[in-house]
Every structure is written in structure tokens, then in C-alpha cells.
Design an enzyme around this catalytic site. Structure first.
Site, PDB file in Angstrom:
ATOM      1  N   MET A 233      -3.792   0.674   2.789  1.00 18.04           N
ATOM      2  CA  MET A 233      -5.075   1.379   2.883  1.00 18.04           C
ATOM      3  C   MET A 233      -5.885   1.105   1.619  1.00 18.04           C
ATOM      4  O   MET A 233      -5.466   1.477   0.524  1.00 18.04           O
ATOM      5  CB  MET A 233      -4.840   2.884   3.033  1.00 18.04           C
ATOM      6  CG  MET A 233      -4.076   3.264   4.287  1.00 18.04           C
ATOM      7  SD  MET A 233      -3.646   5.011   4.340  1.00 18.04           S
ATOM      8  CE  MET A 233      -2.291   5.061   3.153  1.00 18.04           C
TER       9      MET A 233
ATOM     10  N   CYS B 252      -9.891  -4.782   9.150  1.00 18.92           N
ATOM     11  CA  CYS B 252     -10.895  -4.142   8.310  1.00 18.92           C
ATOM     12  C   CYS B 252     -12.300  -4.407   8.848  1.00 18.92           C
ATOM     13  O   CYS B 252     -12.730  -5.559   8.925  1.00 18.92           O
ATOM     14  CB  CYS B 252     -10.790  -4.635   6.874  1.00 18.92           C
ATOM     15  SG  CYS B 252     -11.966  -3.805   5.778  1.00 18.92           S
TER      16      CYS B 252
END
Length: 159
Positions: free
Chosen positions: A29, A111
Site C-alpha cells: 500500500m 494502481c
């Protein structure tokens, strides 16, 4: 009798030849799974921790921040997530992080951030599956550890 002794014990998770002793993993993350967070997660029992995404081209240019993202000292086992749109750069970055101790390389195809997908990396690879396939194959050929892919269900032009 052997089976009876294992009742209630969770089975180990296997990723290729990697046997993970535990059922919790820390996902890659951006802005969250930095080195300190990965160390805390391992201390509290995470079986595997992933780095924040490491931009291959930036890493190969010797960027200090990219090198810190890939760092895994004291985190065995650890995995590094790489992001990019150029096969040779991803493969070389994968080789280097494996040489530094990563037991798994994850390719970011999820992403959606404009700075990543605008560079035709991350989720943008979902629009060019031929290129994505080449990137994955090149990275797999470059390293002897398992290679995984973090991805989305697909690309949506107008969310």
C-alpha cells in the site's frame, strides 16, 4: 492419528515454494506499508509483508527513496512490489531486489493514480494486455522467486 492432531490448525499458505507460517499478510500500500509498518506487522505475526510500490525506472536511477521502499533488512520473508511499463527495467529491478533478499516480486497492475496510470503503468496495463503479458514474462524469466500480480478487475473508461 496424524490427521486428528492437526484438526483446527490452519494450513500453511504456499506461494510457489514459499511456505508462509501464518494467515495474515501485509498488502503493498503506497504511503502505508513503509519499512516501519512492515517491521511492526512482522512483529505482530504477519507471515509475509510487501513493500510499497517501487518504481522500476526510479529505483534503477539510484533514487534513495525508491531504495528505502525496497528495503527488507530484518524482514524475512519479505516481498517487493514493482511498478513500471518497460520490461527490461522491471526485470532488472526484480533481479536487484531478489539479490537483496526479497523472496517474492509483485507486479503492480492495479494502481489507478494518475501519475502511475498516466505513465502507462499500474492499472493502465489492463488496457494493453499484450504489453502486460510481455512485462510479466520478462520478470518471471529474470528471477527464480515467485512473481505475483496485483490487479483490478479491468479498466473502465468512465467510472
Amino acid at each position: 492419528m496424524r490427521y486428528a492432531q492437526n484438526i483446527g490448525a490452519p494450513p500453511a499458505i504456499m506461494i510457489g515454494s514459499i511456505r508462509l507460517e501464518g494467515r495474515a499478510l501485509l498488502a503493498p500500500m503506497s504511503g502505508i506499508s513503509d519499512l516501519a509498518m512492515r517491521r511492526i506487522a512482522r512483529r505482530f505475526g504477519a507471515a509475509l509483508v510487501f513493500s510499497e510500490m517501487v518504481a522500476a525506472e526510479t529505483f534503477l536511477q539510484g533514487d534513495t527513496e525508491a531504495a528505502v521502499r525496497a528495503e527488507g533488512e530484518g524482514l524475512a520473508p519479505h516481498a517487493v512490489q514493482v511498478v513500471g511499463c518497460e520490461a527490461r527495467a522491471l526485470a532488472e529491478t526484480a533481479r536487484r531486489v531478489v539479490d537483496a533478499g526479497a523472496v517474492l516480486v509483485d507486479i503492480n497492475m492495479g494502481c489507478p493514480a494518475r501519475r502511475v496510470s498516466g505513465a502507462l503503468a499500474g492499472a493502465a496495463l489492463m488496457r494493453d494486455l499484450d504489453n502486460a503479458e510481455r512485462l510479466i514474462a520478462t520478470v518471471v524469466e529474470a528471477v527464480s522467486v515467485p512473481v505475483t500480480v496485483k490487479m483490478r478487475l479491468g479498466w473502465e473508461e468512465h467510472p
